[in-house]
Each structure stands twice: as structure tokens, then as C-alpha cells.
Motif scaffolding. Sequence first.
Motif, PDB file in Angstrom:
ATOM      1  N   GLN A  45       0.832  -1.204   0.000  1.00 54.86           N
ATOM      2  CA  GLN A  45       0.000   0.000   0.000  1.00 54.86           C
ATOM      3  C   GLN A  45       0.867   1.255   0.000  1.00 54.86           C
ATOM      4  N   GLU A  47       3.913   1.439  -1.198  1.00 55.62           N
ATOM      5  CA  GLU A  47       4.544   1.519  -2.521  1.00 55.62           C
ATOM      6  C   GLU A  47       3.576   2.075  -3.553  1.00 55.62           C
ATOM      7  N   LYS A  48       2.335   1.624  -3.516  1.00 54.61           N
ATOM      8  CA  LYS A  48       1.327   2.123  -4.449  1.00 54.61           C
ATOM      9  C   LYS A  48       1.125   3.622  -4.253  1.00 54.61           C
ATOM     10  N   ASN A  52       1.911   6.446  -7.069  1.00 61.62           N
ATOM     11  CA  ASN A  52       0.863   7.367  -7.500  1.00 61.62           C
ATOM     12  C   ASN A  52       1.240   8.818  -7.213  1.00 61.62           C
ATOM     13  N   VAL A 125       8.392  -2.414 -10.012  1.00 64.11           N
ATOM     14  CA  VAL A 125       7.618  -2.724  -8.818  1.00 64.11           C
ATOM     15  C   VAL A 125       8.450  -3.558  -7.840  1.00 64.11           C
ATOM     16  N   PHE A 131       0.814  -6.842  -7.422  1.00 64.97           N
ATOM     17  CA  PHE A 131       0.762  -6.086  -8.665  1.00 64.97           C
ATOM     18  C   PHE A 131       0.458  -7.030  -9.816  1.00 64.97           C
ATOM     19  N   TRP A 176      -3.205  -2.859  -8.675  1.00 64.48           N
ATOM     20  CA  TRP A 176      -2.683  -3.262  -7.376  1.00 64.48           C
ATOM     21  C   TRP A 176      -3.807  -3.996  -6.650  1.00 64.48           C
TER      22      TRP A 176
END
Length: 178
Positions: A45, A47-48, A52, A125, A131, A176
Amino acid sequence: MFPYQLRNLKQGNNGFSLLELIVVISITAVLAGILLSRIPQWQAQAEKAAMNSVVGALRSALGIKVAAYVAKNNVDAIYSLSGGNPMEYLAETPINYLGVISGAGETLAGSWYFDPAAHTIVYRVRNEAFFSGGMAEPGRARFRIDLVFANAVTKRKQRRHQPSGVRLAAVERYEWSL
């Protein structure tokens, strides 16, 4: 007075029993197991959110660049943004940006690079288990600058296509799973 204190200790305060200690240790172990099992999901979460955030900063930088061209009445300069490296328009590049790298090669997980052959900005990633889509083996999300066109009417009433802006678009769909 000393014998009285000794008698009070013996009567009501014996400490933990072995059963109580086992129950406390068991509850602590279960809670630790639950927390430890969720750490990879929390890392994904984070990393996402970080990915973003960089994409949002790139989109904002591109929007500012387009606005500057429009303000200078130089709409044709928007064409020069297509296929370029959007990291060039940031005031400060992210710490995990590796620069221009031809071909994927072995890049560090959790890093950005610009692929000049494909004209794409690529994110490698780190938490691949969460992912899907994008480029596989290793997991990557790729973005490119696309021109956005709007029809404009010239003084001669002829229709001409002019770029009205740009957008940073994902090259392949990705998701994700969190």
C-alpha cells in the motif's frame, strides 16, 4: 512489623500462575502473528501510494509546462513534449529515479527510469505479489506522454487539429490488489 508484612505477602499476592502466564504469551503470539502477516500488504500500500504520488507530480509538471506554452502563445511547442522524459519537468527528481536507461536490464526494485527506445517512464515494482498487469518478469508499470487534440477553427474556417494538451498515460493496464 516485619512479620506482619511477610504474612500479607504470603496471603494475597502470589504473582502470576503458570496458566495465566501461558494465556498472556498465547495472546501476544496471536497478535504478533496477525501484525506480521499484514506487513507485506502495508508495504505494498505504501509503494502504491508512493508510485501514484510520483505519477501525480509528473502530471502536474506536464500541465504547468503546457500552460506555459499556451501563455506564450506557442501551442505548437506542445508537440515537443511527446516522447520526452517527463522527469525533466520536475523541480526535483525522486530519490529513486535512476536516470535514462536503455533497455530494462537489471534495475532496482522500487525505482524509476526513462527508457529512451520506448519513450516511456518506467516504475519497477518492488511488491510484485500485489501487482498485476503492466510488464511482467519483473513487474513494471510504464507511462508515456500522449498528446491530446482538440479541433480548432482557423480564420479561414478550415478545421485543423492542434494539440490542446498532454496526458501521462499508462502504456499497459495494471492493477494493485490490496
